[in-house]
Design a protein around this motif. Structure first.
Motif, PDB file in Angstrom:
ATOM      1  N   ASP A  46       0.814  -1.222   0.000  1.00  0.00           N
ATOM      2  CA  ASP A  46       0.000   0.000   0.000  1.00  0.00           C
ATOM      3  C   ASP A  46       0.848   1.274   0.000  1.00  0.00           C
ATOM      4  O   ASP A  46       0.477   2.270   0.622  1.00  0.00           O
ATOM      5  CB  ASP A  46      -0.948   0.019   1.206  1.00  0.00           C
ATOM      6  N   ASN A  47       1.988   1.221  -0.639  1.00  0.00           N
ATOM      7  CA  ASN A  47       2.866   2.388  -0.787  1.00  0.00           C
ATOM      8  C   ASN A  47       3.468   2.866   0.542  1.00  0.00           C
ATOM      9  O   ASN A  47       4.021   3.955   0.634  1.00  0.00           O
ATOM     10  CB  ASN A  47       2.111   3.532  -1.475  1.00  0.00           C
ATOM     11  N   ARG A  48       3.358   2.063   1.588  1.00  0.00           N
ATOM     12  CA  ARG A  48       3.841   2.485   2.914  1.00  0.00           C
ATOM     13  C   ARG A  48       5.352   2.664   2.954  1.00  0.00           C
ATOM     14  O   ARG A  48       5.849   3.614   3.564  1.00  0.00           O
ATOM     15  CB  ARG A  48       3.400   1.492   3.984  1.00  0.00           C
ATOM     16  N   ALA A  49       6.091   1.758   2.323  1.00  0.00           N
ATOM     17  CA  ALA A  49       7.558   1.883   2.329  1.00  0.00           C
ATOM     18  C   ALA A  49       7.992   3.124   1.549  1.00  0.00           C
ATOM     19  O   ALA A  49       8.920   3.827   1.961  1.00  0.00           O
ATOM     20  CB  ALA A  49       8.206   0.629   1.759  1.00  0.00           C
ATOM     21  N   ASN A  50       7.343   3.416   0.438  1.00  0.00           N
ATOM     22  CA  ASN A  50       7.679   4.621  -0.324  1.00  0.00           C
ATOM     23  C   ASN A  50       7.414   5.874   0.493  1.00  0.00           C
ATOM     24  O   ASN A  50       8.232   6.801   0.513  1.00  0.00           O
ATOM     25  CB  ASN A  50       6.882   4.670  -1.635  1.00  0.00           C
ATOM     26  N   ARG A  51       6.288   5.920   1.180  1.00  0.00           N
ATOM     27  CA  ARG A  51       5.981   7.079   2.020  1.00  0.00           C
ATOM     28  C   ARG A  51       6.985   7.210   3.163  1.00  0.00           C
ATOM     29  O   ARG A  51       7.421   8.311   3.504  1.00  0.00           O
ATOM     30  CB  ARG A  51       4.551   6.996   2.545  1.00  0.00           C
ATOM     31  N   ALA A  52       7.360   6.087   3.763  1.00  0.00           N
ATOM     32  CA  ALA A  52       8.336   6.119   4.858  1.00  0.00           C
ATOM     33  C   ALA A  52       9.704   6.578   4.353  1.00  0.00           C
ATOM     34  O   ALA A  52      10.407   7.323   5.042  1.00  0.00           O
ATOM     35  CB  ALA A  52       8.439   4.744   5.509  1.00  0.00           C
ATOM     36  N   ALA A  53      10.087   6.136   3.159  1.00  0.00           N
ATOM     37  CA  ALA A  53      11.371   6.563   2.581  1.00  0.00           C
ATOM     38  C   ALA A  53      11.354   8.070   2.331  1.00  0.00           C
ATOM     39  O   ALA A  53      12.314   8.775   2.678  1.00  0.00           O
ATOM     40  CB  ALA A  53      11.650   5.802   1.289  1.00  0.00           C
ATOM     41  N   ALA A  54      10.269   8.585   1.757  1.00  0.00           N
ATOM     42  CA  ALA A  54      10.161  10.021   1.502  1.00  0.00           C
ATOM     43  C   ALA A  54      10.197  10.817   2.804  1.00  0.00           C
ATOM     44  O   ALA A  54      10.860  11.862   2.888  1.00  0.00           O
ATOM     45  CB  ALA A  54       8.880  10.320   0.725  1.00  0.00           C
ATOM     46  N   GLU A  55       9.529  10.311   3.820  1.00  0.00           N
ATOM     47  CA  GLU A  55       9.517  10.980   5.123  1.00  0.00           C
ATOM     48  C   GLU A  55      10.913  11.018   5.738  1.00  0.00           C
ATOM     49  O   GLU A  55      11.362  12.047   6.235  1.00  0.00           O
ATOM     50  CB  GLU A  55       8.549  10.253   6.052  1.00  0.00           C
ATOM     51  N   TRP A  56      11.638   9.893   5.682  1.00  0.00           N
ATOM     52  CA  TRP A  56      12.985   9.844   6.254  1.00  0.00           C
ATOM     53  C   TRP A  56      13.921  10.777   5.494  1.00  0.00           C
ATOM     54  O   TRP A  56      14.679  11.534   6.107  1.00  0.00           O
ATOM     55  CB  TRP A  56      13.535   8.417   6.235  1.00  0.00           C
ATOM     56  N   VAL A  57      13.872  10.730   4.168  1.00  0.00           N
ATOM     57  CA  VAL A  57      14.749  11.578   3.350  1.00  0.00           C
ATOM     58  C   VAL A  57      14.464  13.050   3.616  1.00  0.00           C
ATOM     59  O   VAL A  57      15.398  13.847   3.796  1.00  0.00           O
ATOM     60  CB  VAL A  57      14.604  11.229   1.851  1.00  0.00           C
ATOM     61  N   ALA A  58      13.195  13.426   3.659  1.00  0.00           N
ATOM     62  CA  ALA A  58      12.849  14.820   3.943  1.00  0.00           C
ATOM     63  C   ALA A  58      13.401  15.254   5.297  1.00  0.00           C
ATOM     64  O   ALA A  58      14.003  16.328   5.418  1.00  0.00           O
ATOM     65  CB  ALA A  58      11.337  15.002   3.897  1.00  0.00           C
ATOM     66  N   GLY A  59      13.234  14.434   6.303  1.00  0.00           N
ATOM     67  CA  GLY A  59      13.750  14.764   7.630  1.00  0.00           C
ATOM     68  C   GLY A  59      15.263  14.851   7.662  1.00  0.00           C
ATOM     69  O   GLY A  59      15.833  15.751   8.274  1.00  0.00           O
ATOM     70  N   ALA A  60      15.918  13.914   6.994  1.00  0.00           N
ATOM     71  CA  ALA A  60      17.387  13.892   6.994  1.00  0.00           C
ATOM     72  C   ALA A  60      17.975  15.103   6.284  1.00  0.00           C
ATOM     73  O   ALA A  60      19.036  15.600   6.667  1.00  0.00           O
ATOM     74  CB  ALA A  60      17.892  12.605   6.342  1.00  0.00           C
TER      75      ALA A  60
END
Length: 101
Positions: A46-60
């Motif tokens: 359900d696109n959860r890993a993609n959303r989590a990757a985008a969230e981590w990258v944005a934060g980093a």
């Protein structure tokens, strides 16, 4: 020396990722084959890993999550993410900080 997972883009930077979903914790684990290895607790459903990757990258990188988009690899572990509005030097400094702990 520049990080091989980063490249300049007219809108910002492109970050090459190797994503490992269903990990015990979320975080960067170094470089592998020219990509940042990113372990994610999120499942690849359900696109959860993609959303989590985008969230981590944005934060980093200190960017808005809406500034992160997937250029290539939406259904693959190898992904190229565009981060708009971030310059290469700032992204490199931020990622080096994460990689050095």
């Amino acid at each position: 020396m520049s990080l091989e997972c980063l490249s300049a883009h007219p809108e910002g930077i492109v970050l090459g990722l190797r994503v490992i979903p269903n990990a015990p914790r979320t975080g960067a684990e170094g470089l592998r084959a020219g990509r940042l290895l990113l372990r994610l607790q999120a499942p690849p459903r359900d696109n959860r890993a993609n959303r989590a990757a985008a969230e981590w990258v944005a934060g980093a990188l200190g960017a808005r999550e809406s500034a992160v988009s997937i250029l290539r690899g939406e259904h693959s572990r190898d992904k190229d993410l565009l981060v708009a509005g971030v310059n290469l030097e700032a992204a490199e400094a931020a990622l080096r900080g994460w990689l050095q702990g």
